[in-house]
Design an enzyme around this catalytic site. Structure first.
Site, PDB file in Angstrom:
ATOM      1  N   SER A 259       0.845  -1.198   0.000  1.00 16.72           N
ATOM      2  CA  SER A 259       0.000   0.000   0.000  1.00 16.72           C
ATOM      3  C   SER A 259       0.877   1.244   0.000  1.00 16.72           C
ATOM      4  O   SER A 259       1.992   1.221   0.534  1.00 16.72           O
ATOM      5  CB  SER A 259      -0.894   0.023   1.239  1.00 16.72           C
ATOM      6  OG  SER A 259      -0.108   0.230   2.406  1.00 16.72           O
ATOM      7  N   ASP A 260       0.372   2.316  -0.597  1.00 12.31           N
ATOM      8  CA  ASP A 260       1.001   3.602  -0.324  1.00 12.31           C
ATOM      9  C   ASP A 260       0.795   3.867   1.168  1.00 12.31           C
ATOM     10  O   ASP A 260      -0.012   3.192   1.825  1.00 12.31           O
ATOM     11  CB  ASP A 260       0.391   4.716  -1.186  1.00 12.31           C
ATOM     12  CG  ASP A 260       1.371   5.894  -1.349  1.00 12.31           C
ATOM     13  OD1 ASP A 260       2.258   6.068  -0.490  1.00 12.31           O
ATOM     14  OD2 ASP A 260       1.231   6.646  -2.339  1.00 12.31           O
ATOM     15  N   TRP A 261       1.541   4.799   1.717  1.00 13.46           N
ATOM     16  CA  TRP A 261       1.553   4.959   3.173  1.00 13.46           C
ATOM     17  C   TRP A 261       0.194   5.458   3.689  1.00 13.46           C
ATOM     18  O   TRP A 261      -0.189   6.591   3.449  1.00 13.46           O
ATOM     19  CB  TRP A 261       2.694   5.914   3.556  1.00 13.46           C
ATOM     20  CG  TRP A 261       3.976   5.175   3.850  1.00 13.46           C
ATOM     21  CD1 TRP A 261       4.749   5.306   4.975  1.00 13.46           C
ATOM     22  CD2 TRP A 261       4.645   4.183   3.055  1.00 13.46           C
ATOM     23  NE1 TRP A 261       5.821   4.442   4.927  1.00 13.46           N
ATOM     24  CE2 TRP A 261       5.787   3.734   3.759  1.00 13.46           C
ATOM     25  CE3 TRP A 261       4.377   3.566   1.829  1.00 13.46           C
ATOM     26  CZ2 TRP A 261       6.655   2.756   3.285  1.00 13.46           C
ATOM     27  CZ3 TRP A 261       5.254   2.588   1.347  1.00 13.46           C
ATOM     28  CH2 TRP A 261       6.366   2.204   2.070  1.00 13.46           C
ATOM     29  N   ASN A 262      -0.509   4.535   4.310  1.00  9.01           N
ATOM     30  CA  ASN A 262      -1.841   4.815   4.844  1.00  9.01           C
ATOM     31  C   ASN A 262      -2.940   4.728   3.783  1.00  9.01           C
ATOM     32  O   ASN A 262      -4.025   5.269   3.972  1.00  9.01           O
ATOM     33  CB  ASN A 262      -1.886   6.197   5.509  1.00  9.01           C
ATOM     34  CG  ASN A 262      -2.569   6.164   6.861  1.00  9.01           C
ATOM     35  OD1 ASN A 262      -2.761   5.093   7.417  1.00  9.01           O
ATOM     36  ND2 ASN A 262      -2.941   7.320   7.381  1.00  9.01           N
ATOM     37  N   ALA A 263      -2.682   4.033   2.701  1.00  9.38           N
ATOM     38  CA  ALA A 263      -3.686   3.904   1.635  1.00  9.38           C
ATOM     39  C   ALA A 263      -4.537   2.645   1.800  1.00  9.38           C
ATOM     40  O   ALA A 263      -5.381   2.355   0.964  1.00  9.38           O
ATOM     41  CB  ALA A 263      -3.008   3.890   0.263  1.00  9.38           C
TER      42      ALA A 263
END
Ligand SMILES: *[C@@H]1O[C@H](CO)[C@@H](O)[C@H](O)[C@H]1NC(C)=O
Length: 736
Positions: A259-263
Site C-alpha cells: 500500500s502507499d503509506w496509509n492507503a
C-alpha cells in the site's frame, strides 16, 4: 552551419538501436521468478502464522530506521525489511546523490543514461542496506499539466514512460535493490487524492495508464505500490479489478503489492482485493491504534474471512522478490536512521550521471542568430532568484517544500537532501573567470532591479521557474498541484522588464512541467529560451555545458508546451474524475488540430540533421495476440513484427546528438490518436557523420485493446519518422 570554432564534445559516429527486450538476452535480476518461488515455498513451510503476518505488516509509522519496516523471521534468516523513498535518490540521508528528476531523465531520451541512473540508484540504496527503494514512478503520467507529482515520472506518453521504467527497474534490481513501480493507478492529481475516484474505461486503462506498468512487470519488477485514490469507487489498495485481475492475472505480476503509506482502508477487503503488504502498518496520526493487519489479519484468517492460502500467497510473493534480487546472500543491514538524518557518503562518481543528464535533458526552445553558445561575452547580467542557491541553503525547507533559490527538484516524499547544489550563477561565474567576462547580478525577482542589472550588459540571462510537489505541503498557495501554468514570482514580468532594456536576453527555465511562454516567446529581444527542466544537484554545471557549447543541446520535450492552458483539455478536478480519454497531451493537439507553442518531442540543436533512406520491413498479421501468458502480457505481444530504419546525418557544423522518433498512425477503424510514439533512438554524430536509427516494432506497438484483448487491426498504418511529433521528415506505411 555556423562558422564558429568552439570546443564541443566530439565523439565518433555511434549508433544505438533502441533496446528492446525481445531481441536481447535477459537482463533480469539475479535469478528467475521460478527459482525465487521455489526458495520462497521452502521457506514458507518453516513459518508460523504470526511470522507470516509480521512479514506483510509494517511495524508502524516511524517505528524502525526506514520509512517502511517489517518484522524479521529468524527461522529463515529473513531480515526486517527496509523500504525507503524515493524515485530520484535515497531520502533522509546526507550524502546520497540527488539525481535528475524522472521528468528530466525522460527529456534526455537517452536509454543508456536512464539505465545508468537506475544502476546508481540501486547501488546507493544497497550500500545503505535498503531492501526496497520506492520508485520509479509511472503514475501520474501527466494527464493534467498542473498535476503536482508529474515531475517524479517520465512524461506524458506511455511508450516513453514504459521504456524509462524498464531501464530504471532493471538497473536498480541488477544492482541488488528491489524496485517498486508506483503509483498504481489513476492518481493524476494531488487534490483529494485520498478520496477521489478515477473511472478509467478499460481501453484507456490499457493503452495509456496500465501500459508502463506492463513494461515494469515485463522487466521483472519486485513490487508495485497501490495508490491512494479509488478506481470505479473502490480504493486502489483493495481493488480486485486492478490488482488481482489486471496486474496479477492479466500481466502475470509475480511480486507483491504494497500500500502507499496509509492507503489501506480495510482488513479483509484489502487482503482479498490482492494487497500483499501494508505500509507503514499503522495510521500516521495514531501509530498504536487502527492497525488493519497484524493481529487483525490473524483473526480474519481464524474466522475464515481471509483464506490461509491468501496470506501464504502474500508471503510467498514478498519472499520471492527478496530471493529474486539476491538479498538472501550477505545483504548489508541498514544503520541509518530516517528520523535523525546522518551523513553517509554513498555518491561515488554518480554525480557524473547527474551532470550528463542535467546537460542532455536541457531542451533548447529558441535560439535567434545563434546567440548560443556564448562566445566569451564581455559582460553578462545574471538575473533572478532561480540563479542562486537559496540563502538559507538548498535543504532549508523540509522535503524541499519551498521555492527559494534555484529549482532542481520538486517537493514531497520524492525529494531528498541535496549533498550540494550547483546553481547557475556558481557555474557561470567559474566560466566567466576563464573568459574574462564581467558579471553583474540581481539575484531576486524584482523586475526593476533586474532591468537595471541588465541594462549595460552584453547578454542578460534571466532565470525563472515553476515548482510543484506532494499535497501534504502547500507552497505559496500551491497545494501540491500547481495553481496555473505561469512562472512563479511574477517571472513573466521579470523577463519582460529585462528584455525591454537588453537586446540579447536569454531565458533559462527550471520547471516541473509545461508553462505558458506566450507573454515573451515572440519578443525579438528574447533571443534564446533554454528549458532546463529539473536537473538535480549538478544543475549549474549541466547548464553551462550547454550555454557555452561544451555540448550541443540534445534534449526533447517529454510533454507539449501549449499556447494556452485550455488547449490541454484537462485540469485538476474537485470531485471524482470521470474525464478519461485516449487523447492526452500531443494526442489531443493532433486530433483537434490545436497548434502548440512547442510540440512533444521538440528540441533545437547547435547543429542540424538530415533524415533519409527510410526502410520498413516485416509482415505483421492482423488479429489478437494469442501467446502464452508471460510477464507483461501474452508472450507474442513483445515479439518484433516490423522494423523501421532511417539514416540520420549530422549536416551542421558541430558534433551533436539527435533523437529520431518513430510515430505510428493506426488504421481509421481503430479510432486511435492520429500519431503515437512507438520508438526512439539517440545518436551521437560527429560533423558529417551518419548513423542508422533502428526502430523495432513489437506486436504490442501496433495493437489496440479491443474486446478484452490486444488486437492488431487490419488496414494501413502510417509510419512517421522525425525530429519531433510534428517535425516529420520521412513517411512510410505498413499494410496489415
Ligand atoms: C471501471 O469502469 C469502466 C467503465 O465501466 C470499465 O471500463 C473499467 O473496466 C472498470 N475498471 C475496473 C478496474 O474494473
Amino acid at each position: 552551419m555556423r562558422g564558429l570554432s568552439i570546443p564541443l564534445l566530439v565523439s565518433a559516429a555511434v549508433t544505438r538501436a533502441s533496446a528492446l527486450p525481445s531481441d536481447q538476452p535477459s537482463r533480469r535480476a539475479t535469478i528467475s521468478w521460478d527459482d525465487a518461488y521455489a526458495k520462497a515455498t521452502t521457506a514458507l513451510a518453516k513459518l508460523s502464522l504470526s511470522d507470516k503476518v509480521g512479514i506483510v505488516t509494517g511495524t508502524g509509522w516511524q517505528a524502525g530506521n526506514c520509512v517502511g519496516n517489517t518484522k524479521a523471521a529468524s527461522s529463515i534468516g529473513y531480515p526486517s525489511l527496509c523500504l525507503q523513498d524515493g524515485p530520484l535518490g535515497v531520502r533522509y540521508i546526507n550524502g546520497a546523490t540527488s539525481f535528475a528528476a524522472g521528468i528530466h531523465a525522460a527529456s534526455t531520451w537517452d536509454i543508456d543514461l536512464i539505465r545508468e541512473r537506475g544502476t546508481f540508484l540501486g547501488q546507493e540504496a544497497k550500500q545503505l542496506g535498503i531492501h526496497v527503494q520506492l520508485g520509479p514512478v509511472a503514475g501520474p503520467m501527466g494527464k493534467i499539466p498542473t498535476g503536482g507529482r508529474n515531475w517524479e515520472g517520465f512524461g506524458a506518453d506511455p511508450y516513453l514512460v514504459g521504456i524509462a521504467m524498464r531501464e530504471t527497474i532493471q538497473g536498480m534490481q541488477e544492482a541488488g535493490v528491489q524496485a517498486c513501480a508506483k503509483h498504481y493507478i489513476g492518481n493524476e492529481q494531488e487534490k483529494n487524492r485520498e478520496s477521489m475516484s478515477s473511472a478509467i474505461p478499460d481501453r484507456i486503462m490499457h493503452e495509456l495508464y496500465l501500459w508502463p506498468f506492463a513494461d515494469s512487470v515485463q522487466a521483472g519488477v519486485a513490487s508495485v505500490m497501490c495508490s491512494y485514490n479509488k478506481i470505479n469507487g473502490t480504493y486502489a489498495c483493495e481493488n480486485g479489478g486492478i490488482i488481482n485481475k489486471l496486474l496479477k492475472d492479466e500481466l502475470g505480476f509475480k511480486g507483491y503489492v504494497m500500500s502507499d503509506w496509509n492507503a489501506q482502508h480495510t482488513t479483509t477487503g484489502s487482503a482479498n482485493g490482492g494487497l500483499d503488504m501494508t505500509m507503514p502498518g499503522s495510521d500516521f496520526n495514531n501509530p498504536k491504534g487502527n492497525i488493519l493487519w497484524g493481529a487483525a489479519l490473524q483473526s480474519a484468517v481464524s474466522s475464515g474471512q481471509v483464506q490461509q492460502s491468501r496470506v501464504d500467497d502474500m508471503v510467498k510473493r514478498t519472499l520471492a522478490a527478496w530471493y529474486l534480487v539476491g538479498q538472501d546472500k550477505g545483504y548489508p543491514t541498514a544503520t541509518f536512521n530516517s528520523w535523525k538524518i546522518g551523513n553517509y557518503n554513498v555518491g561515488g562518481n554518480h554525480k557524473d550521471n547527474v551532470r550528463k543528464m542535467a546537460r542532455d535533458g536541457i531542451v533548447l526552445l529558441k535560439n535567434i542568430g545563434n546567440v548560443l553558445p556564448l562566445k566569451k561575452p564581455k559582460s553578462i547580467a545574471v538575473i533572478g532568484s532561480d540563479s542562486i542557491v537559496a540563502p538559507k541553503g538548498a535543504n532549508a525547507c523540509v522535503d524541499r517544500g519551498c521555492n527559494d533559490g534555484t529549482l532542481a527538484v520538486g517537493w514531497g516524499s520524492g525529494a531528498i537532501e541535496f549533498p550540494y547544489l550547483i546553481a547557475p550563477l556558481d557555474a557561470i561565474k567559474t566560466q566567466a573567470q576563464k573568459d574574462g567576462t564581467t558579471i553583474t547580478t540581481s539575484t531576486n525577482d524584482n523586475a526593476q532591479q533586474g532591468a537595471s542589472a541588465a541594462q549595460n550588459a552584453e547578454v542578460a540571462i534571466v532565470h525563472i521557474n515553476s515548482d510543484s510537489g506532494e499535497g501534504y505541503i502547500t507552497v505559496e498557495g500551491n497545494a501540491g498541484d500547481r495553481k496555473d501554468l505561469n512562472p512563479w514570482h511574477n517571472g513573466n514580468d521579470l523577463v519582460k522588464a529585462v528584455a525591454a532594456v537588453n537586446k540579447k536576453t536569454i531565458v533559462v527555465i527550471h520547471s516541473v512541467g509545461p508553462l505558458i511562454l506566450e507573454p515573451y516567446i515572440d519578443n525579438p529581444n528574447v533571443v534564446a529560451v533554454v528549458w532546463a527542466g529539473l536537473p538535480g544537484q549538478e544543475s549549474g554545471n549541466g547548464l553551462v555545458d550547454i550555454l557555452y557549447g561544451a555540448a550541443s543541446p540534445s534534449g526533447k520535450l517529454p510533454y507539449t508546451i501549449a499556447k494556452q492552458p485550455s488547449d490541454y483539455g484537462t485540469a485538476v478536478t474537485s470531485g471524482d474524475d470521470a474525464s478519461w480519454d485516449l487523447f492526452i497531451d500531443y494526442r489531443r493537439f493532433d486530433k483537434n488540430n490545436i497548434t502548440p507553442r512547442f510540440e512533444f518531442g521538440f528540441g533545437l540543436s547547435y547543429t542540424s540533421f538530415t533524415y533519409d533512406a527510410l526502410t520498413v520491413t516485416g509482415a505483421p498479421t492482423a488479429g489478437p495476440a494469442v501467446g502464452a501468458k508471460a510477464p507483461g502480457g501474452p508472450a507474442d505481444l513483445f515479439e518484433t513484427v516490423a522494423t523501421v530504419t532511417a539514416k540520420i546525418t549530422n549536416s551542421g557544423g558541430v558534433a551533436g546528438a539527435e533523437v529520431p522518433q518513430l510515430y505510428i498512425g493506426y488504421p481509421a477503424s481503430a479510432n486511435a490518436p492520429p500519431k503515437q510514439l512507438r520508438g526512439f533512438n539517440k545518436l551521437n554524430l560527429a560533423v558529417g557523420a551518419s548513423g542508422t536509427a533502428t526502430f523495432k516494432l513489437r506486436r504490442r506497438d501496433l495493437s489496440v485493446w479491443e474486446g478484452g484483448r490486444w488486437v492488431v487491426p487490419s488496414g494501413e498504418f502510417g509510419v512517421f519518422v522525425g525530429a519531433s511529433s510534428r517535425d516529420v521528415r520521412l513517411t512510410g506505411k505498413i499494410t496489415v
